[in-house]
Scaffold this motif. Structure first.
Motif, mmCIF file in Angstrom:
data_model
loop_
_atom_site.group_PDB
_atom_site.id
_atom_site.type_symbol
_atom_site.label_atom_id
_atom_site.label_comp_id
_atom_site.label_asym_id
_atom_site.label_seq_id
_atom_site.Cartn_x
_atom_site.Cartn_y
_atom_site.Cartn_z
ATOM 1 N N UNK A 60 0.813 -1.215 0.000
ATOM 2 C CA UNK A 60 0.000 0.000 0.000
ATOM 3 C C UNK A 60 0.840 1.256 0.000
ATOM 4 N N UNK A 61 1.892 1.253 0.789
ATOM 5 C CA UNK A 61 2.790 2.408 0.828
ATOM 6 C C UNK A 61 3.406 2.662 -0.542
ATOM 7 N N UNK A 62 3.875 1.607 -1.180
ATOM 8 C CA UNK A 62 4.484 1.754 -2.506
ATOM 9 C C UNK A 62 3.468 2.231 -3.535
ATOM 10 N N UNK A 63 2.249 1.746 -3.431
ATOM 11 C CA UNK A 63 1.202 2.204 -4.347
ATOM 12 C C UNK A 63 0.920 3.690 -4.163
ATOM 13 N N UNK A 64 0.871 4.135 -2.930
ATOM 14 C CA UNK A 64 0.653 5.560 -2.667
ATOM 15 C C UNK A 64 1.749 6.394 -3.325
ATOM 16 N N UNK A 65 3.001 6.019 -3.069
ATOM 17 C CA UNK A 65 4.129 6.808 -3.569
ATOM 18 C C UNK A 65 4.173 6.829 -5.090
#
Length: 238
Positions: A135-140
């Protein structure tokens, strides 16, 4: 792009501040709310979310403000960071997080190094780390590939603050901070025996997130695939 030495210094200092922020706010929360673990977690999450926003604003224009080997790996896979720079980024991030743990312990008058005894390795925690990291990588990278990298500091802070509560692991989502938190036997600590499971889960999330980013955003709408490529030193779009 800045010289590698500048970028590594930014990654080290940002990772140090991140670890000091996570661990220090955990220590303070336990002191302020000794009988309410829910309130402790809220205080820890809130401090981390707003502090991370500020740290990314400081170091983003220099190095991209990764502070996380998973982010550096994903950035390289998506054509941003050079693969040859990934090991150096990861080393700076891990060293910074360990240094930040020592700093947080010292700030609160504890032993500079204390190895955590908090066992966190369970199947739900591992699954949580896959979800939290992906999820963090998708946000970034959704923001980066759609030309909205300037929103990343706020979005990342908001996501991490929320993920403290929607994951059973409280969202480490970062191999470097996972290692750093070993060195503080406090509210935010993690036992060394739990680290391999967490790091494995976080690394599993990287190819999953890269695949999803490529499917959702097949081609960047601006040149480059890193925050650094889209921001100048004043934090404005090029």
């Amino acid at each position: 792009m800045r010289p590698l030495s500048h970028r590594l210094l930014a990654e080290y200092l940002g990772s140090l501040l991140l670890a000091a922020l996570v661990i220090g706010s955990g220590i303070a929360a336990r002191s302020l709310s000794p009988h309410d673990i829910g309130l402790q977690l809220l205080e820890n999450a809130a401090a981390t979310a707003v502090g991370l926003y500020a740290i990314i604003l400081i170091f983003g224009p220099v190095s991209g403000a990764h502070f996380n080997p998973a982010v550096s790996l994903a950035d390289a896979a998506l054509g941003g960071l050079a693969w040859r720079d990934v090991p150096a980024y990861a080393a700076a991030q891990i060293t910074g997080c360990v240094s930040g743990a020592v700093l947080a312990n010292t700030i609160f008058d504890l032993a500079p190094v204390s190895i955590s005894t908090t066992d966190r390795a369970t199947l739900p925690h591992g699954l949580s780390e896959v979800v939290a990291t992906a999820g963090l990588l998708l946000v970034i990278f959704s923001l980066v590939r759609t030309g909205r990298a300037t929103l990343a500091p706020a979005a990342v802070g908001a996501y991490i603050g929320a993920a403290y509560f929607f994951t059973s692991s409280t969202s480490f989502a970062n191999p470097a901070i996972t290692i750093g938190r070993v060195f503080s036997d406090t509210f935010a600590g993690i036992a060394p025996s739990s680290v391999p499971a967490y790091v494995l889960a976080q690394l599993i999330a990287v190819p999953l997130a890269v695949l999803l980013v490529r499917v959702l955003h097949p081609a960047p709408t601006t040149s480059g695939a890193t925050v650094t490529d889209q921001l100048d030193t004043e934090g404005q779009p090029r």
